[in-house]
Design a protein around this motif. Structure first.
Motif, PDB file in Angstrom:
ATOM      1  N   LEU A 128       1.098  -1.298   0.023  1.00  0.00           N
ATOM      2  CA  LEU A 128      -0.179   0.444   0.013  1.00  0.00           C
ATOM      3  C   LEU A 128       1.474   0.990   0.225  1.00  0.00           C
ATOM      4  CD1 LEU A 128      -3.368  -1.142   2.501  1.00  0.00           C
ATOM      5  CD2 LEU A 128      -3.542  -0.945   0.251  1.00  0.00           C
ATOM      6  N   MET A 129       2.140   1.366   0.641  1.00  0.00           N
ATOM      7  CA  MET A 129       2.847   2.336   1.079  1.00  0.00           C
ATOM      8  C   MET A 129       3.437   2.509  -0.775  1.00  0.00           C
ATOM      9  SD  MET A 129       2.629   3.998   3.623  1.00  0.00           S
ATOM     10  CE  MET A 129       4.150   5.042   3.980  1.00  0.00           C
ATOM     11  N   TRP A 130       3.853   1.361  -1.433  1.00  0.00           N
ATOM     12  CA  TRP A 130       4.621   1.519  -2.630  1.00  0.00           C
ATOM     13  C   TRP A 130       3.454   2.641  -3.510  1.00  0.00           C
ATOM     14  CZ3 TRP A 130       8.960   1.306  -4.543  1.00  0.00           C
ATOM     15  CH2 TRP A 130       9.166   0.745  -5.648  1.00  0.00           C
ATOM     16  N   ARG A 131       2.202   1.740  -3.239  1.00  0.00           N
ATOM     17  CA  ARG A 131       1.149   2.555  -3.953  1.00  0.00           C
ATOM     18  C   ARG A 131       0.645   3.759  -4.284  1.00  0.00           C
ATOM     19  NH1 ARG A 131      -0.951  -0.333  -8.623  1.00  0.00           N
ATOM     20  NH2 ARG A 131      -2.919   1.022  -7.950  1.00  0.00           N
ATOM     21  N   ALA A 132       0.890   4.277  -3.163  1.00  0.00           N
ATOM     22  CA  ALA A 132       0.353   5.136  -2.381  1.00  0.00           C
ATOM     23  C   ALA A 132       1.271   6.286  -2.909  1.00  0.00           C
ATOM     24  CB  ALA A 132      -0.051   5.781  -1.430  1.00  0.00           C
ATOM     25  N   PHE A 133       2.564   6.234  -2.587  1.00  0.00           N
ATOM     26  CA  PHE A 133       4.479   6.716  -2.730  1.00  0.00           C
ATOM     27  C   PHE A 133       5.090   6.227  -3.418  1.00  0.00           C
ATOM     28  CE2 PHE A 133       2.176   7.183   1.663  1.00  0.00           C
ATOM     29  CZ  PHE A 133       1.892   8.577   1.272  1.00  0.00           C
ATOM     30  N   GLY A 134       5.266   5.617  -4.411  1.00  0.00           N
ATOM     31  CA  GLY A 134       6.021   4.790  -5.060  1.00  0.00           C
ATOM     32  C   GLY A 134       6.037   5.640  -6.658  1.00  0.00           C
ATOM     33  N   PRO A 135       6.714   5.392  -7.699  1.00  0.00           N
ATOM     34  CA  PRO A 135       7.345   5.814  -8.837  1.00  0.00           C
ATOM     35  C   PRO A 135       5.921   5.077  -9.186  1.00  0.00           C
ATOM     36  CG  PRO A 135       8.478   3.798  -8.666  1.00  0.00           C
ATOM     37  CD  PRO A 135       7.844   4.136  -7.221  1.00  0.00           C
ATOM     38  N   GLY A 136       4.879   6.550 -10.355  1.00  0.00           N
ATOM     39  CA  GLY A 136       3.833   6.601 -10.994  1.00  0.00           C
ATOM     40  C   GLY A 136       3.028   7.079 -10.145  1.00  0.00           C
ATOM     41  N   SER A 137       2.867   7.186  -8.585  1.00  0.00           N
ATOM     42  CA  SER A 137       2.058   7.623  -8.690  1.00  0.00           C
ATOM     43  C   SER A 137       0.868   9.155  -8.309  1.00  0.00           C
ATOM     44  CB  SER A 137       2.311   7.847  -6.574  1.00  0.00           C
ATOM     45  OG  SER A 137       2.904   8.560  -6.414  1.00  0.00           O
ATOM     46  N   ALA A 138       2.036  10.597  -8.843  1.00  0.00           N
ATOM     47  CA  ALA A 138       1.444  11.122  -9.848  1.00  0.00           C
ATOM     48  C   ALA A 138       0.608  11.138 -10.568  1.00  0.00           C
ATOM     49  CB  ALA A 138       3.068  11.793  -9.933  1.00  0.00           C
ATOM     50  N   GLN A 139       1.128  10.191 -11.752  1.00  0.00           N
ATOM     51  CA  GLN A 139       0.168  10.701 -12.892  1.00  0.00           C
ATOM     52  C   GLN A 139      -0.809   9.282 -12.671  1.00  0.00           C
ATOM     53  OE1 GLN A 139       3.546   9.263 -13.023  1.00  0.00           O
ATOM     54  NE2 GLN A 139       4.308  11.070 -13.883  1.00  0.00           N
ATOM     55  N   ARG A 140      -1.440   8.408 -11.660  1.00  0.00           N
ATOM     56  CA  ARG A 140      -2.134   7.982 -11.086  1.00  0.00           C
ATOM     57  C   ARG A 140      -2.846   8.478 -10.575  1.00  0.00           C
ATOM     58  NH1 ARG A 140       0.412   3.133  -9.539  1.00  0.00           N
ATOM     59  NH2 ARG A 140       1.556   3.862  -8.423  1.00  0.00           N
ATOM     60  N   TYR A 141      -2.870   8.688  -9.577  1.00  0.00           N
ATOM     61  CA  TYR A 141      -3.893  10.237  -9.015  1.00  0.00           C
ATOM     62  C   TYR A 141      -3.749  11.725  -9.625  1.00  0.00           C
ATOM     63  CZ  TYR A 141      -3.046   6.075  -5.441  1.00  0.00           C
ATOM     64  OH  TYR A 141      -3.093   5.184  -5.216  1.00  0.00           O
ATOM     65  N   GLY A 142      -3.539  11.917 -10.883  1.00  0.00           N
ATOM     66  CA  GLY A 142      -3.407  13.157 -11.284  1.00  0.00           C
ATOM     67  C   GLY A 142      -2.897  13.877 -10.458  1.00  0.00           C
ATOM     68  N   THR A 143      -1.323  14.264  -9.949  1.00  0.00           N
ATOM     69  CA  THR A 143      -1.263  15.451  -8.748  1.00  0.00           C
ATOM     70  C   THR A 143       0.210  15.110 -10.072  1.00  0.00           C
ATOM     71  OG1 THR A 143      -0.556  13.628  -7.036  1.00  0.00           O
ATOM     72  CG2 THR A 143      -2.515  14.865  -7.148  1.00  0.00           C
ATOM     73  N   GLN A 144       0.437  16.640 -10.272  1.00  0.00           N
ATOM     74  CA  GLN A 144       1.809  17.001 -10.490  1.00  0.00           C
ATOM     75  C   GLN A 144       2.862  17.260  -9.307  1.00  0.00           C
ATOM     76  OE1 GLN A 144       2.247  18.141 -14.277  1.00  0.00           O
ATOM     77  NE2 GLN A 144       1.828  15.858 -15.479  1.00  0.00           N
ATOM     78  N   ARG A 145       4.214  17.351  -8.945  1.00  0.00           N
ATOM     79  CA  ARG A 145       4.548  17.753  -7.846  1.00  0.00           C
ATOM     80  C   ARG A 145       5.158  19.330  -8.414  1.00  0.00           C
ATOM     81  NH1 ARG A 145       7.550  13.015  -5.207  1.00  0.00           N
ATOM     82  NH2 ARG A 145       5.298  12.077  -4.376  1.00  0.00           N
ATOM     83  N   GLY A 146       5.890  19.525  -9.816  1.00  0.00           N
ATOM     84  CA  GLY A 146       6.129  20.809 -10.124  1.00  0.00           C
ATOM     85  C   GLY A 146       5.016  21.404 -10.264  1.00  0.00           C
ATOM     86  N   VAL A 147       4.031  20.945 -10.979  1.00  0.00           N
ATOM     87  CA  VAL A 147       2.878  21.464 -11.053  1.00  0.00           C
ATOM     88  C   VAL A 147       2.578  22.314  -9.827  1.00  0.00           C
ATOM     89  CG1 VAL A 147       0.825  22.220 -11.392  1.00  0.00           C
ATOM     90  CG2 VAL A 147       2.309  20.941 -13.612  1.00  0.00           C
ATOM     91  N   GLN A 148       1.871  21.764  -9.032  1.00  0.00           N
ATOM     92  CA  GLN A 148       1.421  22.161  -7.495  1.00  0.00           C
ATOM     93  C   GLN A 148       2.808  23.622  -6.939  1.00  0.00           C
ATOM     94  OE1 GLN A 148       1.112  18.438  -5.360  1.00  0.00           O
ATOM     95  NE2 GLN A 148      -1.319  18.261  -6.046  1.00  0.00           N
ATOM     96  N   GLU A 149       3.676  22.514  -6.803  1.00  0.00           N
ATOM     97  CA  GLU A 149       4.968  24.087  -5.857  1.00  0.00           C
ATOM     98  C   GLU A 149       5.059  24.947  -6.387  1.00  0.00           C
ATOM     99  OE1 GLU A 149       8.593  21.821  -5.730  1.00  0.00           O
ATOM    100  OE2 GLU A 149       7.748  20.628  -4.495  1.00  0.00           O
ATOM    101  N   SER A 150       4.839  25.486  -7.650  1.00  0.00           N
ATOM    102  CA  SER A 150       5.052  26.535  -8.672  1.00  0.00           C
ATOM    103  C   SER A 150       3.810  27.048  -8.945  1.00  0.00           C
ATOM    104  CB  SER A 150       5.431  25.930 -10.061  1.00  0.00           C
ATOM    105  OG  SER A 150       4.583  25.705 -10.950  1.00  0.00           O
TER     106      SER A 150
END
Length: 88
Positions: free
Chosen positions: A16-38
């Protein structure tokens, strides 16, 4: 039996931790860290707006300076009147 259940729970938590925070989780849940921070933070009220607060502080400073300048001029005028009164 208890050890087997504990092992299963640890494995489940890891998956569950791997699915929530692992690689590809940003695309899976529709969030992008770079866009949110800027993006700029959403201003919800005047106390959140730094420019608004700065303008208030700047205006208060200008008003205080104007009062001090008026008081200084008043004192100088009184001093001049006293000197003229003493000299005449």
């Amino acid at each position: 039996m208890g050890r087997l259940l504990l092992l299963a729970l640890i494995i489940l938590a890891a998956v569950l931790m791997w699915r929530a925070f692992g690689p590809g989780s940003a695309q899976r849940y529709g969030t992008q860290r770079g866009v949110q921070e800027s993006q700029k933070p959403v201003i919800k009220g005047p106390d959140d707006d730094e420019e608004f607060l700065w303008n208030i502080e700047k205006n208060r400073f200008k008003e205080r300076r104007a009062r001090e300048e008026a008081e200084r001029k008043r004192r100088e005028d009184e001093e001049r009147r006293r000197r003229r009164g003493e000299l005449d």
